[in-house]
Scaffold this motif. Structure first.
Motif, PDB file in Angstrom:
ATOM      1  N   LEU A   1       0.829  -1.205   0.000  1.00  0.00           N
ATOM      2  CA  LEU A   1       0.000   0.000   0.000  1.00  0.00           C
ATOM      3  C   LEU A   1       0.866   1.258   0.000  1.00  0.00           C
ATOM      4  O   LEU A   1       0.556   2.249  -0.671  1.00  0.00           O
ATOM      5  CB  LEU A   1      -0.924  -0.009   1.220  1.00  0.00           C
ATOM      6  N   PHE A   2       1.989   1.221   0.721  1.00  0.00           N
ATOM      7  CA  PHE A   2       2.869   2.389   0.816  1.00  0.00           C
ATOM      8  C   PHE A   2       4.058   2.335  -0.143  1.00  0.00           C
ATOM      9  O   PHE A   2       4.605   3.389  -0.492  1.00  0.00           O
ATOM     10  CB  PHE A   2       3.381   2.540   2.248  1.00  0.00           C
ATOM     11  N   LEU A   3       4.458   1.141  -0.568  1.00  0.00           N
ATOM     12  CA  LEU A   3       5.717   1.020  -1.300  1.00  0.00           C
ATOM     13  C   LEU A   3       5.564   0.595  -2.749  1.00  0.00           C
ATOM     14  O   LEU A   3       6.515   0.721  -3.514  1.00  0.00           O
ATOM     15  CB  LEU A   3       6.636   0.018  -0.579  1.00  0.00           C
ATOM     16  N   ASP A   4       4.402   0.081  -3.136  1.00  0.00           N
ATOM     17  CA  ASP A   4       4.214  -0.406  -4.501  1.00  0.00           C
ATOM     18  C   ASP A   4       3.366   0.578  -5.301  1.00  0.00           C
ATOM     19  O   ASP A   4       2.201   0.804  -4.958  1.00  0.00           O
ATOM     20  CB  ASP A   4       3.543  -1.780  -4.480  1.00  0.00           C
ATOM     21  N   PRO A   5       3.901   1.188  -6.367  1.00  0.00           N
ATOM     22  CA  PRO A   5       3.120   2.154  -7.158  1.00  0.00           C
ATOM     23  C   PRO A   5       1.848   1.552  -7.752  1.00  0.00           C
ATOM     24  O   PRO A   5       0.825   2.239  -7.863  1.00  0.00           O
ATOM     25  CB  PRO A   5       4.100   2.579  -8.261  1.00  0.00           C
ATOM     26  N   GLY A   6       1.880   0.272  -8.112  1.00  0.00           N
ATOM     27  CA  GLY A   6       0.691  -0.354  -8.670  1.00  0.00           C
ATOM     28  C   GLY A   6      -0.434  -0.448  -7.663  1.00  0.00           C
ATOM     29  O   GLY A   6      -1.612  -0.196  -7.997  1.00  0.00           O
ATOM     30  N   THR A   7      -0.108  -0.778  -6.424  1.00  0.00           N
ATOM     31  CA  THR A   7      -1.125  -0.843  -5.371  1.00  0.00           C
ATOM     32  C   THR A   7      -1.668   0.547  -5.078  1.00  0.00           C
ATOM     33  O   THR A   7      -2.871   0.732  -4.863  1.00  0.00           O
ATOM     34  CB  THR A   7      -0.530  -1.461  -4.098  1.00  0.00           C
ATOM     35  N   ARG A   8      -0.800   1.539  -5.107  1.00  0.00           N
ATOM     36  CA  ARG A   8      -1.244   2.914  -4.867  1.00  0.00           C
ATOM     37  C   ARG A   8      -2.184   3.377  -5.980  1.00  0.00           C
ATOM     38  O   ARG A   8      -3.207   4.034  -5.706  1.00  0.00           O
ATOM     39  CB  ARG A   8      -0.029   3.839  -4.777  1.00  0.00           C
TER      40      ARG A   8
ATOM     41  N   ARG B   1      -6.846   8.440   2.128  1.00  0.00           N
ATOM     42  CA  ARG B   1      -7.710   8.059   3.257  1.00  0.00           C
ATOM     43  C   ARG B   1      -7.451   6.618   3.688  1.00  0.00           C
ATOM     44  O   ARG B   1      -7.323   6.344   4.889  1.00  0.00           O
ATOM     45  CB  ARG B   1      -9.180   8.246   2.871  1.00  0.00           C
ATOM     46  N   ILE B   2      -7.357   5.705   2.720  1.00  0.00           N
ATOM     47  CA  ILE B   2      -7.141   4.301   3.062  1.00  0.00           C
ATOM     48  C   ILE B   2      -5.770   4.115   3.720  1.00  0.00           C
ATOM     49  O   ILE B   2      -5.626   3.373   4.698  1.00  0.00           O
ATOM     50  CB  ILE B   2      -7.254   3.422   1.798  1.00  0.00           C
ATOM     51  N   ALA B   3      -4.760   4.804   3.197  1.00  0.00           N
ATOM     52  CA  ALA B   3      -3.419   4.679   3.766  1.00  0.00           C
ATOM     53  C   ALA B   3      -3.371   5.229   5.189  1.00  0.00           C
ATOM     54  O   ALA B   3      -2.754   4.627   6.074  1.00  0.00           O
ATOM     55  CB  ALA B   3      -2.408   5.405   2.882  1.00  0.00           C
ATOM     56  N   ARG B   4      -4.038   6.354   5.427  1.00  0.00           N
ATOM     57  CA  ARG B   4      -4.053   6.917   6.783  1.00  0.00           C
ATOM     58  C   ARG B   4      -4.777   5.990   7.753  1.00  0.00           C
ATOM     59  O   ARG B   4      -4.395   5.875   8.917  1.00  0.00           O
ATOM     60  CB  ARG B   4      -4.707   8.290   6.781  1.00  0.00           C
TER      61      ARG B   4
ATOM     62  N   VAL C   1      -2.279   3.459   8.860  1.00  0.00           N
ATOM     63  CA  VAL C   1      -1.336   3.996   9.846  1.00  0.00           C
ATOM     64  C   VAL C   1      -1.990   4.041  11.223  1.00  0.00           C
ATOM     65  O   VAL C   1      -1.397   3.615  12.225  1.00  0.00           O
ATOM     66  CB  VAL C   1      -0.856   5.401   9.435  1.00  0.00           C
ATOM     67  N   GLY C   2      -3.222   4.549  11.276  1.00  0.00           N
ATOM     68  CA  GLY C   2      -3.925   4.620  12.548  1.00  0.00           C
ATOM     69  C   GLY C   2      -4.160   3.261  13.169  1.00  0.00           C
ATOM     70  O   GLY C   2      -4.045   3.086  14.394  1.00  0.00           O
ATOM     71  N   ASN C   3      -4.470   2.276  12.331  1.00  0.00           N
ATOM     72  CA  ASN C   3      -4.668   0.923  12.837  1.00  0.00           C
ATOM     73  C   ASN C   3      -3.379   0.319  13.357  1.00  0.00           C
ATOM     74  O   ASN C   3      -3.366  -0.354  14.392  1.00  0.00           O
ATOM     75  CB  ASN C   3      -5.256   0.044  11.735  1.00  0.00           C
ATOM     76  N   LEU C   4      -2.277   0.526  12.638  1.00  0.00           N
ATOM     77  CA  LEU C   4      -1.007  -0.020  13.095  1.00  0.00           C
ATOM     78  C   LEU C   4      -0.588   0.584  14.430  1.00  0.00           C
ATOM     79  O   LEU C   4      -0.029  -0.107  15.285  1.00  0.00           O
ATOM     80  CB  LEU C   4       0.076   0.204  12.041  1.00  0.00           C
TER      81      LEU C   4
END
Length: 277
Positions: free
Chosen positions: A154-161, A169-172, A175-178
Motif C-alpha cells: 500500500l505504501f511502497l508499490d506504485p501499482g497498489t497505490r 484516506r485508506i493509507a491513513r 497507519v492509525g490501525n497499526l
C-alpha cells in the motif's frame, strides 16, 4: 566487523550480478557495463537510499538493522542460506527466524468458507494475510497470497497505490490501525520491524505516524481502479473475532449496480461460466 567488510562487499556484488532486471520485474533499459542489477535498482527494490546501499556494499554503514538487511536480501532474491550468510557478515550474528503467521481462527475460517462469491480474507494485527477465498484473488490478483503483508505494498508499490483511488484516506486508516495495534502488542518484533521499515521507506507513512493518529478501521466505502474491470465503488467491513487472537475478517461488497456487475465479472468470468456449462 572490519574483517568481514571485504567479504560483505564481494558477496553483495556477486549476488547483485546474478539477478537480471526481468527477474524482479524491472525494465532492462540501456546498455549495462556489468551483468545483473545496478546499485540504484537494488536500493529501489529494498526501499533504501542509493547512498546508503553504496555505503553498505562498501562496508561503511556500521551495523545495519535486521529488517533492512532482510529488505536487501529480498531485493537480491537470496535463498535462506544466503540470507543467513548476509546477516553473519554484515551484523556478526545469525538473522532472526522468519516470521510465520499464526493460523487463522476456526471461527473466521468457517465464515470465510461461507462467502464464495464475496471477496474476503483474514488478517492478523500485523496486516499479514492468514487466509483468503478465491473471490479475493480474483479482485486483487494472484500475488494476494497467504503470508503476504497488505500494508507494505500500500505504501511502497506504485501499482497498489494506483489501484486505490482513495489512497490518502485508506493509507491513513492503515497507519492509525497499526498504531492502535502496536499499543496492544508493544513487544511484537514483527510488528515493530514492519513499522520501522515503513517509516524509513515511505515519507507519507513517516509523516502520518508522527502525527500520532490512532484509528480502528471498521467499515467504509472506497473506489478502486481495476486493470480489467475498471473503476468500482466498493464497501469494506472489518469484523473482529473475540477469541484473543486479534484477527480480523475483511469483506468487500459492491456499493452500486455497475460495481456489482464488474465485481461479478471478475469472480465469474465468461470463460469460467463456459467451462461450468
Amino acid at each position: 566487523m572490519s574483517a568481514n567488510r571485504p567479504e560483505l562487499s564481494a558477496f553483495l556484488r556477486a549476488m547483485r550480478s546474478r539477478v537480471q532486471p526481468h527477474d524482479v520485474d524491472l525494465p532492462a533499459a540501456g546498455r549495462r557495463r556489468t551483468p545483473g542489477l545496478r546499485r540504484q535498482e537494488v536500493a529501489q527494490l529494498a526501499a533504501v537510499s542509493i547512498d546508503w546501499y553504496i555505503r553498505l556494499e562498501q562496508g561503511r554503514v556500521g551495523v545495519p538493522g535486521t529488517a533492512v538487511l532482510d529488505a536487501v536480501a529480498g531485493a537480491l532474491c537470496l535463498s535462506e542460506a544466503e540470507r543467513h550468510h548476509l546477516h553473519l557478515i554484515a551484523r556478526g550474528e545469525a538473522p532472526p527466524a522468519r516470521h510465520v503467521p499464526a493460523p487463522a481462527s476456526d471461527s473466521l475460517r468457517r465464515v470465510l468458507a461461507g462467502l464464495p462469491a464475496t471477496p474476503a480474507w483474514i488478517l492478523d494485527f500485523r496486516f499479514d494475510v492468514l487466509a483468503h477465498n478465491e473471490a479475493a484473488t480474483a479482485l486483487f490478483g494472484p500475488g494476494f497470497t497467504v503470508g503476504t503483508n497488505t500494508a507494505e505494498p500500500l505504501f511502497l508499490d506504485p501499482g497498489t497505490r494506483a489501484f486505490q483511488l482513495d489512497w490518502d484516506r485508506i493509507a491513513r486508516e492503515h497507519v492509525g490501525n497499526l498504531r492502535a495495534n502496536l499499543t496492544r502488542h508493544p513487544d511484537d518484533p514483527r510488528l515493530r520491524a514492519l513499522i520501522d521499515h515503513l517509516r524509513r521507506a515511505s515519507p507519507d507513512f513517516a509523516a502520518w505516524w508522527d502525527d500520532h493518529t490512532v484509528q480502528e478501521r471498521i467499515n467504509g466505502t472506497k473506489r478502486v481502479m481495476h486493470p480489467t474491470a475498471g473503476i468500482m465503488t466498493l464497501r469494506y467491513d472489518v469484523l473482529a473475532v473475540q477469541d484473543g487472537s486479534d484477527q480480523r475478517l475483511q469483506v468487500i461488497t459492491a456499493a452500486d449496480a455497475p460495481s456489482e456487475e464488474a465485481l461479478r465479472s471478475l469472480i465469474y468470468p465468461p470463460s469460467r461460466l463456459r467451462v461450468a456449462n
